[in-house]
Design a protein around this motif. Structure first.
Motif, mmCIF file in Angstrom:
data_model
loop_
_atom_site.group_PDB
_atom_site.id
_atom_site.type_symbol
_atom_site.label_atom_id
_atom_site.label_comp_id
_atom_site.label_asym_id
_atom_site.label_seq_id
_atom_site.Cartn_x
_atom_site.Cartn_y
_atom_site.Cartn_z
ATOM 1 N N THR A 191 7.060 1.726 -9.879
ATOM 2 C CA THR A 191 6.151 2.891 -9.783
ATOM 3 C C THR A 191 5.538 3.031 -8.390
ATOM 4 O OG1 THR A 191 4.383 1.474 -10.586
ATOM 5 C CG2 THR A 191 5.453 2.891 -12.224
ATOM 6 N N PRO A 192 6.366 3.178 -7.355
ATOM 7 C CA PRO A 192 5.768 3.210 -6.014
ATOM 8 C C PRO A 192 5.306 4.606 -5.556
ATOM 9 C CG PRO A 192 8.166 3.210 -5.861
ATOM 10 C CD PRO A 192 7.830 3.185 -7.332
ATOM 11 N N LEU A 193 5.698 5.681 -6.289
ATOM 12 C CA LEU A 193 5.598 7.011 -5.681
ATOM 13 C C LEU A 193 4.169 7.541 -5.535
ATOM 14 C CD1 LEU A 193 8.764 8.779 -7.148
ATOM 15 C CD2 LEU A 193 8.476 7.604 -4.958
ATOM 16 N N SER A 194 3.293 7.277 -6.519
ATOM 17 C CA SER A 194 1.948 7.848 -6.374
ATOM 18 C C SER A 194 1.184 7.156 -5.247
ATOM 19 C CB SER A 194 1.169 7.794 -7.689
ATOM 20 O OG SER A 194 1.118 6.484 -8.189
ATOM 21 N N ALA A 195 1.472 5.878 -4.991
ATOM 22 C CA ALA A 195 0.803 5.202 -3.866
ATOM 23 C C ALA A 195 1.281 5.817 -2.544
ATOM 24 C CB ALA A 195 1.089 3.709 -3.886
ATOM 25 N N LEU A 196 2.553 6.234 -2.509
ATOM 26 C CA LEU A 196 3.065 6.839 -1.276
ATOM 27 C C LEU A 196 2.493 8.250 -1.082
ATOM 28 C CD1 LEU A 196 6.672 5.420 -1.523
ATOM 29 C CD2 LEU A 196 4.895 4.759 0.114
ATOM 30 N N LEU A 197 2.233 8.944 -2.182
ATOM 31 C CA LEU A 197 1.557 10.239 -2.064
ATOM 32 C C LEU A 197 0.101 10.019 -1.632
ATOM 33 C CD1 LEU A 197 1.506 13.268 -2.282
ATOM 34 C CD2 LEU A 197 1.323 13.094 -4.742
ATOM 35 N N LEU A 198 -0.498 8.939 -2.133
ATOM 36 C CA LEU A 198 -1.856 8.603 -1.682
ATOM 37 C C LEU A 198 -1.851 8.341 -0.175
ATOM 38 C CD1 LEU A 198 -4.840 7.995 -2.435
ATOM 39 C CD2 LEU A 198 -4.151 5.620 -2.768
ATOM 40 N N ALA A 199 -0.774 7.717 0.331
ATOM 41 C CA ALA A 199 -0.682 7.470 1.775
ATOM 42 C C ALA A 199 -0.725 8.802 2.538
ATOM 43 C CB ALA A 199 0.593 6.702 2.105
ATOM 44 N N GLU A 200 -0.055 9.820 1.997
ATOM 45 C CA GLU A 200 -0.116 11.151 2.640
ATOM 46 C C GLU A 200 -1.542 11.676 2.622
ATOM 47 O OE1 GLU A 200 2.517 14.132 1.050
ATOM 48 O OE2 GLU A 200 4.207 12.746 1.076
ATOM 49 N N ILE A 201 -2.231 11.421 1.506
ATOM 50 C CA ILE A 201 -3.627 11.875 1.397
ATOM 51 C C ILE A 201 -4.499 11.147 2.431
ATOM 52 C CG2 ILE A 201 -5.648 11.714 -0.146
ATOM 53 C CD1 ILE A 201 -3.742 12.518 -2.447
ATOM 54 N N LEU A 202 -4.208 9.874 2.660
ATOM 55 C CA LEU A 202 -4.982 9.114 3.651
ATOM 56 C C LEU A 202 -4.767 9.701 5.044
ATOM 57 C CD1 LEU A 202 -4.333 5.448 2.386
ATOM 58 C CD2 LEU A 202 -6.212 6.997 1.781
ATOM 59 N N GLN A 203 -3.524 10.143 5.307
ATOM 60 C CA GLN A 203 -3.251 10.804 6.588
ATOM 61 C C GLN A 203 -4.036 12.101 6.684
ATOM 62 O OE1 GLN A 203 1.072 11.169 6.512
ATOM 63 N NE2 GLN A 203 1.247 9.651 8.159
ATOM 64 N N GLN A 204 -4.009 12.845 5.563
ATOM 65 C CA GLN A 204 -4.718 14.123 5.525
ATOM 66 C C GLN A 204 -6.224 13.919 5.757
ATOM 67 O OE1 GLN A 204 -3.657 15.900 1.754
ATOM 68 N NE2 GLN A 204 -4.643 17.834 2.283
ATOM 69 N N ALA A 205 -6.737 12.794 5.246
ATOM 70 C CA ALA A 205 -8.164 12.487 5.407
ATOM 71 C C ALA A 205 -8.451 11.921 6.798
ATOM 72 C CB ALA A 205 -8.602 11.480 4.342
#
Ligand code: NDP
Length: 484
Positions: A191-205
């Motif tokens: 289940t790695p995908l939501s953590a990788l989407l969170l990484a995008e959110i961290l970039q956005q933040a």
């Protein structure tokens, strides 16, 4: 009594809200990057066996890059940053998780197999709540009983399981970041995908590079992370077996450790309990998230006088549960996360029958593709049977009976675990009497599986040690702990 299951028109959530990439890199030093040795693995949807994406497998050299980046960010940026500035980033992450909640929920259900109703209503809102809650603490640590000037531990290595992928990431990252630590997080292989989407959110933040690094991979990646000499603290959620391995690896290193491991919770129903409410609580306790819950109420202890009625009511209620497409908003029971987990559930359930317990499932057709297990209840369970002792981590309830409160306490505590328990009774005094005697980190009364970021969560004995959430959870990331 026959059950009525109304026919519902399908209500699928739109898959198009998720922009799946064919391949994902590691998130190191604020950017996505390929693994040094080029290894990849595939992540599939457990409900359809469709390959969703190719994901990078971090080797020891990648873990090393991530830890170095985290160290630099901790020493140069995040550690020296005033708490009120760190708080702004956490608030921003929380808001972005809310804004992108639908996308996160669909992705979580695709990759994990859990019903979108649960990812939408539980996992994602609670993940946002964890960032909000900890944002509120970041500038108040000096007044919270940790001493005048509490210091972070440094770099945290965090390894999480597959049952609540985004929520577990939030449980780990939010308190670590609020207290000035930086992180290297290893999501579960399946289940790695939501953590990788969170990484995008961290970039956005616009979180400074290196403050959070996400290294995907299997057990080997986790083991390289916890053994890395450059980390100061390990936070692990997963099986007791791997927890013990990690404890052995860390012995004598001086690294701080918190372990949140398995459980075999007793959900105790007295004859004076509000029974309809209790039946809902029992169902939520064990069938929520297909029973892939460390604190699941997997052992029902029901007082003998009402046992027959409760079992009948449970049969009626289980007959109304809808199993199937996790993206359908009507679905109650989704897919089992992996073929390995399905094998484990089957093997333990078969042992229940072989050891003499009576197995029951409602009439329920299973989809042809994917990994599925029907909601199942065992009655006539004896405390010595494996289904009463071992963590099944699936939609399987073991029903035992008791006559007196003392017998209930003895049976409930007859387990090597100690994570959670539930008590159903109308008497407040009985709740307090039981709660004081049950050896479990969390005791719910007339409810079950309630989570709140302000409430410390964690276990005793084989369920691990340390707390996550609340003031105690923050202490696990501060040099002086709760004493300052
Ligand atoms: P694991 O304990 O193996 O997995 C948890 C995390 O640890 C995953 O990220 C895993 O990686 C990683 N990991 C595996 N081996 C190591 C290692 N040697 N060093 C460091 N990290 C490691 O749980 P499983 O997924 O194998 O599930 C097995 C059983 O554990 C379940 O059937 C259930 O009973 C229990 N479990 C309990 C959980 C809980 O919340 N208490 C959560 C998950 C499982 P990877 O996924 O890539 O293997």
């Amino acid at each position: 009594m026959a059950t009525t299951r109304f026919t519902y028109a399908p209500a699928p959530e739109a898959r198009s809200v998720v922009n799946l990439k064919p391949s994902y890199g590691l998130f190191i030093d604020g950017d996505f990057t390929g693994p040094i040795d080029g290894s990849h693995f595939k992540t599939e949807s457990p409900s359809s066996q469709e390959v969703l994406a190719e994901v990078s497998e971090a080797g020891p050299a990648d873990v090393d890059r991530a830890v170095r980046s985290a160290r630099k960010a901790q020493e140069e940026v995040w550690g020296p940053m005033p708490g009120k500035e760190r708080a702004k980033y956490l608030f921003r992450i929380a808001r972005l998780v809310q804004e992108r909640s639908r996308e996160l929920a669909v992705l979580e259900s695709l990759d994990n197999g859990k019903p979108v109703r649960e990812s939408r209503d539980v996992d994602i809102p609670l993940a946002a709540a964890h960032f909000f809650y900890h944002a509120g603490w970041a500038d108040k640590l000096s007044y919270a009983g940790y001493g005048a000037d509490p210091k972070p531990l440094g770099v945290a290595g965090q390894v999480i399981p597959w049952n609540f992928p985004l929520l577990m990431a939030a449980w780990k990252l939010a308190p670590a970041l609020a207290t000035g630590n930086t992180c290297v997080l290893k999501p579960a292989e399946t289940t790695p995908l939501s953590a990788l989407l969170l990484a995008e959110i961290l970039q956005q933040a616009e979180l400074p590079p290196g403050v959070v690094n996400i290294v995907t991979g299997a057990g080997g990646t986790g083991s390289a992370l916890v053994a890395h000499p450059g980390i100061d603290k390990v936070a692990f959620t997963g099986s007791t077996e791997v927890g013990k391995l990690i404890q052995r690896t860390l012995a004598g290193t001086g690294k701080h450790l918190t372990l949140e491991l398995g459980g075999k919770a007793a959900n105790i129903v007295f004859d004076d309990a509000p029974l309809s409410q209790a039946v809902e609580g029992i169902v939520n306790g064990i069938f929520f998230n297909q029973g892939h819950v460390c604190c699941a109420g997997s052992r029902l202890l029901v007082q003998e006088a009402v046992a027959e009625g409760v079992v009948e009511a449970l049969k009626r209620r289980l007959g109304t549960l809808r199993l199937g497409d996790p993206l359908d908003k009507n679905t109650d029971i989704g897919a089992i996360n992996s073929p390995q987990q399905l094998d484990k559930i089957r093997e333990l359930s078969d042992s229940g029958e072989a050891e003499g317990a009576q197995r029951w499932s409602p009439a329920c057709s299973l989809p042809e593709r994917g990994y599925w297990f029907p909601p199942t209840m065992f009655t006539g369970v004896a405390p010595a049977q494996r289904i009463a002792r071992e963590e099944i981590f699936g939609p399987v309830l073991s029903v035992l009976t008791f006559r007196t409160p003392e017998e209930a306490i003895e049976k409930a505590n007859n387990t090597p675990y100690g994570l959670s328990a539930g008590v159903w009774t109308e008497k407040g005094s009985r709740i307090l009497h039981m709660a004081a005697r049950l050896r479990a980190g969390v005791v719910w009364a007339n409810t079950f599986n309630r989570f709140d970021p302000s409430s410390p969560f964690g276990g005793y004995r084989e369920s691990g040690f340390g707390r996550e959430g609340g003031r105690h959870g923050l202490a696990a990331y501060l040099a002086g702990g709760l004493d300052g």
